[in-house]
Write a protein that holds these residues in place. Structure first.
Motif, short mmCIF file in Angstrom:
data_model
loop_
_atom_site.label_atom_id
_atom_site.label_comp_id
_atom_site.label_asym_id
_atom_site.label_seq_id
_atom_site.Cartn_x
_atom_site.Cartn_y
_atom_site.Cartn_z
N TYR A 1 -2.31 8.24 -13.77
CA TYR A 1 -2.14 7.95 -12.34
C TYR A 1 -2.46 6.50 -11.97
O TYR A 1 -1.66 5.82 -11.32
CB TYR A 1 -3.02 8.96 -11.58
CG TYR A 1 -3.03 8.87 -10.09
CD1 TYR A 1 -2.43 9.86 -9.31
CD2 TYR A 1 -3.69 7.83 -9.43
CE1 TYR A 1 -2.48 9.79 -7.93
CE2 TYR A 1 -3.73 7.77 -8.06
CZ TYR A 1 -3.12 8.74 -7.32
OH TYR A 1 -3.16 8.67 -5.95
N HIS B 1 3.41 9.97 -7.67
CA HIS B 1 1.99 10.26 -7.84
C HIS B 1 1.66 11.71 -7.49
O HIS B 1 0.81 12.33 -8.12
CB HIS B 1 1.13 9.32 -6.97
CG HIS B 1 0.87 7.99 -7.59
ND1 HIS B 1 1.52 6.85 -7.20
CD2 HIS B 1 0.04 7.62 -8.58
CE1 HIS B 1 1.10 5.83 -7.94
NE2 HIS B 1 0.19 6.27 -8.77
N GLN C 1 0.15 9.24 -0.78
CA GLN C 1 0.88 10.34 -1.40
C GLN C 1 1.37 11.34 -0.37
O GLN C 1 0.62 11.70 0.53
CB GLN C 1 -0.04 11.11 -2.33
CG GLN C 1 -0.53 10.34 -3.52
CD GLN C 1 -1.29 11.27 -4.44
OE1 GLN C 1 -0.74 12.24 -4.97
NE2 GLN C 1 -2.56 11.01 -4.62
N MET D 1 -0.10 3.42 -10.40
CA MET D 1 -0.51 2.68 -9.20
C MET D 1 -0.52 1.18 -9.50
O MET D 1 -0.09 0.37 -8.67
CB MET D 1 -1.89 3.17 -8.75
CG MET D 1 -2.43 2.43 -7.56
SD MET D 1 -3.76 3.38 -6.78
CE MET D 1 -4.55 2.08 -5.83
N VAL E 1 4.33 7.36 -2.05
CA VAL E 1 4.24 7.45 -3.52
C VAL E 1 4.44 8.90 -3.98
O VAL E 1 3.50 9.58 -4.38
CB VAL E 1 2.94 6.81 -4.06
CG1 VAL E 1 2.99 5.30 -3.89
CG2 VAL E 1 1.69 7.35 -3.39
N SER F 1 0.83 -1.20 0.00
CA SER F 1 0.00 0.00 0.00
C SER F 1 0.86 1.25 0.00
O SER F 1 2.08 1.18 0.23
CB SER F 1 -0.97 0.01 1.17
OG SER F 1 -2.03 0.92 0.89
N GLY F 2 0.22 2.37 -0.27
CA GLY F 2 0.95 3.63 -0.33
C GLY F 2 0.05 4.82 -0.09
O GLY F 2 -1.17 4.73 -0.24
N ILE G 1 -4.32 -5.44 -1.19
CA ILE G 1 -4.07 -4.01 -1.22
C ILE G 1 -5.01 -3.33 -0.23
O ILE G 1 -6.20 -3.13 -0.54
CB ILE G 1 -4.32 -3.44 -2.66
CG1 ILE G 1 -3.70 -4.34 -3.73
CG2 ILE G 1 -3.83 -2.00 -2.77
CD1 ILE G 1 -2.20 -4.53 -3.61
N ASP H 1 2.99 0.01 -9.25
CA ASP H 1 3.41 -0.14 -7.85
C ASP H 1 3.03 -1.54 -7.35
O ASP H 1 3.82 -2.23 -6.72
CB ASP H 1 2.68 0.86 -6.93
CG ASP H 1 2.95 2.31 -7.27
OD1 ASP H 1 3.97 2.58 -7.94
OD2 ASP H 1 2.13 3.17 -6.86
N ILE H 2 1.81 -1.90 -7.63
CA ILE H 2 1.25 -3.13 -7.08
C ILE H 2 1.83 -4.36 -7.78
O ILE H 2 2.26 -5.33 -7.15
CB ILE H 2 -0.29 -3.10 -7.21
CG1 ILE H 2 -0.87 -1.98 -6.32
CG2 ILE H 2 -0.90 -4.46 -6.88
CD1 ILE H 2 -2.34 -1.67 -6.58
#
Ligand code: TRP
Length: 335
Positions: free
Chosen positions: A131, A48, A14, A135, A45, A11-12, A147, A138-139
């Protein structure tokens, strides 16, 4: 596919402006217990954040503050991987490949893209539209299974699943198709000024949100000013959206159940109730703030955490990206 002993969580958040009580209760707070059961990777992140105009010095400051906040919220860097997205260049590189998989039409339909386009009508840049692809990168780079995110991000995880499945179908099994992990108590926390909207870090009305940076007096003042519903009774229900939101905040911060909370405020007015909500919020937020402050003063420690985190993340990310490049037909560089 790489075999892992434990399922992986990614997970992240911003590093943009303030982290709200909503972000904390709806997402970050739930990350800590996951560490016991899963192989967790938590990311700040920063790339992002560039989709809306940033002041560079502020972005740097917010990024370090968020790193410290993760740790203050119980992310243990010896148990989990904690890193900054831009430190692992594979995120941007996989995003390019996935850009060739994702369709303009599906990105155009994303609720957050439409919202942000409205809010930043003078800067509807390609990054804003892309965006969700970043994402997805990232995953998918980490073959994450679960997630944990707030409800507003479910659509992006769905897109990630679609992109992963499309890639797998076209180039053979490559990515794990991830699932959203929605916290049971994760009702989204609403704006204090408009309970039909979520508590958003970008709300222009500062009274609508509680930031994890707010001091005790500010928290109390904002809660006193929170809008209420027509009758004066402290109970939850669809006809009482404002009080329901405050009760949710109260129960999540105090650990008291909804029915016990309603009983304890029976016959009491909104003023007394709001003060109790403020006490509960302050008791959660102030120890986190103290720990965050202590960590920010220890720059060497934070840098060490980030160095190790980036190394751990790069190790996994570079393997995934190499596999992806090979599968799509790019020639490996000779070294
Ligand atoms: N889009 C998420 C948000 O705004 C942040 C995010 C970026 C994220 N990449 C992610 C969340 C990967 C989970 C997994 O909240």
């Amino acid at each position: 596919m790489e075999e892992q002993a434990r399922k992986r969580v990614f997970s992240g958040v911003q590093p943009t402006g303030k982290v709200t009580l909503g972000n904390y209760l709806g997402a970050i707070r739930n990350w800590q217990p996951l560490q016991e059961q899963y192989d967790c990777i938590y990311c700040v992140v920063d790339l992002h954040s560039l989709t809306v105009t940033q002041v560079p010095a502020e972005l740097r400051k917010n990024t370090m503050e968020l790193v410290a906040l993760y740790i203050a919220c119980g992310i243990d860097p010896t148990k989990s991987t904690l890193f900054i997205q831009s430190h692992v260049h594979e995120h941007a590189e996989l995003a390019w490949i996935l850009d060739t998989i994702a369709y303009v039409g599906e990105l155009n339909r994303m609720t957050q893209f439409k919202d942000k386009s409205r809010k930043h009508a003078d800067n509807i840049n390609m990054g804003l539209m892309n965006y969700p692809v970043l994402m997805a990168s990232d995953i998918l780079l980490y073959n994450a299974d679960y997630i944990p995110v707030g409800k507003d991000q479910v659509q992006h995880v769905e897109l990630t699943r679609d992109v992963a499945q499309r890639f797998n179908a076209r180039y053979s099994d490559t990515f794990v198709v991830p699932q959203t992990l929605i916290n049971k108590s994760g009702q989204s926390i609403k704006s204090l000024q408009d309970p039909s909207a979520k508590m958003s870090k970008s709300d222009p009305n500062d009274n609508a949100l509680i930031s994890l940076n707010d001091d005790a007096d500010t928290i109390r003042r904002k809660l006193r000013r929170a809008v209420t519903d027509s009758d004066t009774c402290v109970r939850h229900g669809a006809d009482k959206p404002a009080i329901t939101n405050l009760l949710n905040i109260y129960t999540l911060c105090s650990g008291v159940s909804m029915s016990d909370a309603e009983k304890s405020f029976e016959g009491k007015g909104y003023g007394e109730f709001k003060d109790a909500v403020a006490d509960a919020v302050i008791s959660v937020v102030s120890p986190i703030q103290a720990e965050q402050k202590r960590l920010l003063a220890d720059k060497a420690y934070l840098e060490g955490v980030l160095k190790t985190g980036a190394e751990q993340a790069s190790y996994i990310a570079s393997k995934t990206l190499a596999k992806v490049y090979r599968k799509v037909g790019l020639i490996p560089r000779v070294r």
